[in-house]
Motif scaffolding. Structure first.
Motif, PDB file in Angstrom:
ATOM      1  N   UNK A  42     -28.675  13.178  -7.195  1.00  0.00           N
ATOM      2  CA  UNK A  42     -28.024  13.740  -6.023  1.00  0.00           C
ATOM      3  C   UNK A  42     -28.959  13.904  -4.840  1.00  0.00           C
ATOM      4  N   UNK A  43     -30.207  13.543  -5.010  1.00  0.00           N
ATOM      5  CA  UNK A  43     -31.163  13.492  -3.908  1.00  0.00           C
ATOM      6  C   UNK A  43     -32.165  12.387  -4.246  1.00  0.00           C
ATOM      7  N   UNK A  44     -32.625  11.663  -3.248  1.00  0.00           N
ATOM      8  CA  UNK A  44     -33.527  10.544  -3.467  1.00  0.00           C
ATOM      9  C   UNK A  44     -34.930  11.070  -3.714  1.00  0.00           C
ATOM     10  N   UNK A  45     -35.141  11.510  -4.941  1.00  0.00           N
ATOM     11  CA  UNK A  45     -36.419  12.134  -5.275  1.00  0.00           C
ATOM     12  C   UNK A  45     -36.942  11.681  -6.622  1.00  0.00           C
ATOM     13  N   UNK A  46     -36.305  10.660  -7.218  1.00  0.00           N
ATOM     14  CA  UNK A  46     -36.744  10.202  -8.522  1.00  0.00           C
ATOM     15  C   UNK A  46     -38.082   9.508  -8.451  1.00  0.00           C
ATOM     16  N   UNK A  47     -38.949   9.761  -9.428  1.00  0.00           N
ATOM     17  CA  UNK A  47     -40.280   9.168  -9.472  1.00  0.00           C
ATOM     18  C   UNK A  47     -40.463   8.300 -10.709  1.00  0.00           C
ATOM     19  N   UNK A  48     -39.354   7.938 -11.358  1.00  0.00           N
ATOM     20  CA  UNK A  48     -39.451   7.075 -12.527  1.00  0.00           C
ATOM     21  C   UNK A  48     -39.827   5.670 -12.088  1.00  0.00           C
ATOM     22  N   UNK A 101     -44.464  15.114  -1.484  1.00  0.00           N
ATOM     23  CA  UNK A 101     -45.112  16.159  -2.285  1.00  0.00           C
ATOM     24  C   UNK A 101     -44.075  17.006  -3.016  1.00  0.00           C
ATOM     25  N   UNK A 102     -42.900  17.189  -2.399  1.00  0.00           N
ATOM     26  CA  UNK A 102     -41.826  17.922  -3.070  1.00  0.00           C
ATOM     27  C   UNK A 102     -41.324  17.201  -4.301  1.00  0.00           C
ATOM     28  N   UNK A 103     -41.312  15.858  -4.241  1.00  0.00           N
ATOM     29  CA  UNK A 103     -40.887  15.068  -5.393  1.00  0.00           C
ATOM     30  C   UNK A 103     -41.838  15.280  -6.571  1.00  0.00           C
ATOM     31  N   UNK A 104     -43.132  15.206  -6.270  1.00  0.00           N
ATOM     32  CA  UNK A 104     -44.121  15.395  -7.331  1.00  0.00           C
ATOM     33  C   UNK A 104     -44.098  16.827  -7.868  1.00  0.00           C
ATOM     34  N   UNK A 105     -43.860  17.782  -6.974  1.00  0.00           N
ATOM     35  CA  UNK A 105     -43.805  19.170  -7.425  1.00  0.00           C
ATOM     36  C   UNK A 105     -42.637  19.390  -8.382  1.00  0.00           C
ATOM     37  N   UNK A 106     -41.472  18.821  -8.061  1.00  0.00           N
ATOM     38  CA  UNK A 106     -40.305  18.995  -8.936  1.00  0.00           C
ATOM     39  C   UNK A 106     -40.510  18.282 -10.274  1.00  0.00           C
ATOM     40  N   UNK A 107     -41.150  17.103 -10.245  1.00  0.00           N
ATOM     41  CA  UNK A 107     -41.444  16.425 -11.505  1.00  0.00           C
ATOM     42  C   UNK A 107     -42.417  17.259 -12.340  1.00  0.00           C
ATOM     43  N   UNK A 108     -43.440  17.798 -11.680  1.00  0.00           N
ATOM     44  CA  UNK A 108     -44.386  18.656 -12.404  1.00  0.00           C
ATOM     45  C   UNK A 108     -43.684  19.883 -12.960  1.00  0.00           C
ATOM     46  N   UNK A 109     -42.767  20.452 -12.177  1.00  0.00           N
ATOM     47  CA  UNK A 109     -42.020  21.618 -12.629  1.00  0.00           C
ATOM     48  C   UNK A 109     -41.186  21.285 -13.861  1.00  0.00           C
TER      49      UNK A 109
END
Length: 790
Positions: A107-113, A147-155
């Motif tokens: 639902x947001x373009x934040x995937x890091x796969x 940086x928000x993308x990486x933070x959410x993945x780390x979370x």
């Protein structure tokens, strides 16, 4: 991934099972959930008050105030937050930290796969019209900053590590608390039966040491049972939980009747009194109170094993009232006898009839083993999800149920957990420090869920930012209060959670980092299709009979390892199929949308591409019939290509196909019995003297042969010719190409990068082989080594 595609990629069978869920099925699943999910919550009374040092309890009023915290914590966090809100945020029937993260990715373009741009274009082939999302400031802000993308993945990874750490700590603290109760019961029994002081002292010494070895033996038995699967274990464990809940709630009712003033502690004013006169010692006690919610997070993580309705009905109708009564009775007993010689914070001491102590001791041992099951099962689910999304090393995953697809067993993780749990039990030998570490793991995982859930409310549910902020502030502030209490217990045992966190987080981050870097190297060093098609005559490349499967991570272009192979050995098969797997942030992909089939280059080259889509709950890489489904899908693609040309997407003219074997539209499968000599031989060797052909010679015993359907006016001559060439190539033999990577670091790399790559290389060497290569005959497998400079 587009949300519209997500809604269409759920397994049809899975949807039908959920839609047709009857109350009979709900009751059955509710019964099973008692033995798997709610054993953890049910056995928490063994160590909630038990992990508080008796000297830290000053008065009976403080006991009432602590019970008020227990009541409202269970009500607000376990009941309101998890049972009524978080369970509603399931990802098509799946729960846990990663499903919440996958909802945000869609639902947001934040995937890091790992995914290149062309692959994204191919996957966005959806034939329906996607539902347009209303632009929001929150979505734009999240999508804008990397940086928000990486933070959410780390979370998300941090939350997964906390659940996994809980899966290691809970068996130890649960079983050790029960065996300690059993040991005390045996000591009391020996004092009653034996009159000799010397013998009693000797037995006391032996029985004092008994809990630790007994706990280790029970842990070995518990983890050994895991391979039987969730369904079988649940039917054995559920009756134990029912008896346990009946027993402790009955004790609670008796003690409430003896000291009914505890009921007034339900008022939140008791919590305010506690906060007004709180000191460091009293504040540390809250770190043990949060253990009453132990099992709430894994209730959500175990959602894939059961159904939302069954979990909610069981918790609201049975678990919640039984626990409220039990804790009230225990608090009433402690406050009644506090300051006397009969004062004791252990649950076993609140039993009115001393003759029942021994029965309780035995029952608590069985119940504690059941209580550990919830976190173990949840950890299996989390590991399976992380592995599918490229964040955990390759491990074997066994699907233990054909009806409920989320029920899995991970043998490698199971034995690792057993080793760690036994080590913790032997190392600490006391439930107090283990309980402190468990409390910190629980509250940390809950805070992660609160953060991700607030984003899901805003982005997935499309509620106002105000509602999401209220959810975050209310539950976040409540959980932050308990977090501060748990951090005060850091020197008293909570420090051990950092050891487990470093172990699991380093493993996940290293594997993710190495996987992404390898994928980026493949994308940057791939060669164009024209290199293979246009320049191949100039390179003197010859075509040999048979089919070549090239397994690669990229979904466009030619992988570097194959171009390296062609340069050194200029020959490839009559038919080439580039196969790549794409993990999508969805639980399941329906069988009729499993494959994306396309053509690489002109028709005369007979080069195809197959992108296999799978969700984080799918198991699609079983190679028993994997090759047959790909061949069948390519045949279907050839037959439909001309008439459906306009529907093909642009990148490499990809078409959505499924497991269409047996429909007779293109290729008709014929199953060959290995013992049946009436069929023509299904194994062939290359008899050519050409060294190129000899290098490709592979012995392959095929279970399925294909034939063309009878002449049909709907099938053109060219299509029939290409299908026949595909069948002939299959009969000539099959070879499989896999890239074997060797990572090396660039000079001048920083220490953190060196550490991550070193850990990744170690894990890669000791992890399981890629699933697709497990059942490939060695004579047909060719691995091409490539050095990746990271």
């Amino acid at each position: 991934m587009d949300p519209a595609l997500r809604s269409e990629t759920i397994s049809n069978e899975f949807k039908e099972n959920r839609e047709k869920e009857t109350w009979r099925r709900t009751i059955l699943l509710s019964f099973q959930s008692l033995g798997i999910v709610y054993g953890r919550l049910s056995t928490a009374p063994l160590y909630v008050f038990g992990s508080i040092l008796p000297d830290d309890l000053k008065s009976d009023k403080e006991i009432h105030e602590l019970y008020s915290f227990i009541f409202w914590t269970l009500t607000l966090i376990s009941l309101l937050k998890y049972a009524f809100i978080v369970l509603s945020a399931d990802d098509d029937g799946e729960g846990g930290t990663f499903p919440l993260y996958s909802l945000l990715c869609r639902h947001a373009k934040m995937g890091l796969l790992p995914n290149d741009r062309s692959a994204s274009e191919i996957i966005q082939h959806d034939r329906g019209s996607p539902r347009i999302k209303v632009p929001s400031t929150t979505r734009k802000c999240i999508e804008k900053y990397k940086t928000g993308h990486y933070f959410l993945l780390f979370l998300a990874l941090f939350g997964c590590c906390m659940i996994i750490s809980d899966g290691v700590l809970t068996p130890s603290v649960s079983v050790l608390s029960a065996t300690s109760t059993f040991g005390r019961s045996m000591i009391k029994l020996s004092h009653r039966l034996i009159s000799s002081q010397k013998i009693r002292e000797h037995l006391d010494e032996v029985l004092t040491r008994l809990p630790v070895p007994m706990a280790c033996a029970i842990l070995v038995c518990l983890f050994t049972l895991q391979h039987y699967g969730t369904q079988k274990i649940s039917f054995v464990f559920a009756p134990i939980v029912i008896i346990w809940l009946t027993f402790i709630s009955g004790i609670g009712l008796y003690n409430i009747a003896q000291n009914h003033e505890i009921l007034y502690a339900i008022s939140p004013t008791y919590m305010l009194r506690f906060l007004k006169k709180v000191d460091i010692i009293s504040w540390k006690a809250l770190g043990s109170i949060i253990l009453c919610t132990a099992g709430s997070e894994v209730m959500f993580a175990n959602l894939g094993h059961f159904s939302k309705r069954s979990l909610k009905v069981t918790f609201v109708c049975l678990i919640y009232p039984a626990l409220i009564v039990c804790y009230a009775g225990q608090a009433a007993f402690i406050s009644r006898y506090l300051g006397t010689k009969d004062a004791n914070v252990n649950l076993s001491e609140s039993i009115p009839n001393k003759n029942l102590h021994h029965a309780f001791a035995v029952l608590s041992v069985f119940a504690s083993a059941v209580g550990s099951q919830a976190t173990i099962t949840a950890s299996f689910s989390i590991v399976n999800q992380c592995q599918a999304l490229g964040c955990f090393p390759r491990v074997k995953v066994v699907h233990t149920s054909d009806k409920i697809r989320g029920q899995v067993y991970v043998p490698d993780v199971n034995w690792l957990f057993m080793t760690l749990s036994i080590g913790i039990t032997v190392g600490f030998r006391d439930i107090a420090p283990i309980g402190k570490a468990t409390g910190l793991a629980i509250i940390s995982g809950m805070l992660v869920t609160t953060c991700l859930m607030s984003l899901v409310i805003a982005l997935s549910w499309e509620k106002s930012v105000f509602i999401a902020a209220c959810f975050m502030l209310f539950f976040g502030s409540l959980e932050a209060t308990y977090l501060s209490s748990c951090l005060l217990n850091f020197p008293r045992g909570a420090w051990f959670i950092t050891v487990l966190l470093l172990l699991f987080l380093t493993t996940m981050v290293s594997w993710y980092y190495g996987t992404v870097k390898k994928y980026q190297f493949d994308v940057e060093n791939k060669v164009s299709v024209e290199w293979l098609t246009d320049l191949s005559p100039g390179l003197g490349i010859s075509r040999v009979p048979g089919i070549g499967f090239i397994y690669t991570d990229i979904s466009s272009g030619i992988p570097a390892f194959f171009s390296h192979f062609i340069t050194n050995l200029p020959a490839f098969h009559q038919v080439l199929i580039f196969v790549s797997f794409k993990s999508l942030p969805v639980p399941y992909i329906s069988e009729d949308q499993r494959y994306l089939i396309g053509r690489v280059g002109p028709k005369e080259y007979k080069i195809y591409r197959c992108v296999v889509l799978h969700g984080y709950r799918d198991h699609t890489r079983d190679s028993d019939d994997f090759e047959d489904h790909i061949i069948s899908s390519i045949g279907e693609f050839i037959a439909r290509e001309e008439r459906d040309y306009e529907s093909l997407s642009s990148p490499e003219r990809m078409m959505v196909l499924g497991r269409s074997m047996g429909d007779g539209n293109a290729l008709i499968p014929l199953t060959a019995d290995s013992s049946d000599n009436s069929h023509p031989t299904l194994t062939q060797r290359s008899h050519s003297d050409d060294p190129a052909e000899l290098s490709f010679a592979a012995i392959r015993r095929k279970r399925v042969r294909f034939m063309l359907p009878k002449n049909s006016p709907e099938m053109s001559v060219s299509v029939r010719k290409e299908l026949q060439e595909l069948v002939d190539a299959r009969e000539s033999g099959t070879a499989y190409f896999l890239g074997q990577s060797h990572l090396s670091l660039r000079r001048g790399s920083n220490l953190l990068k060196k550490l991550l790559i070193m850990v990744y290389v170690f894990l890669d060497k000791n992890a399981r082989e890629p699933p697709v290569a497990l059942n490939i005959p060695h004579a047909a497998l060719l691995e091409v080594g490539t050095v990746y400079t990271i």
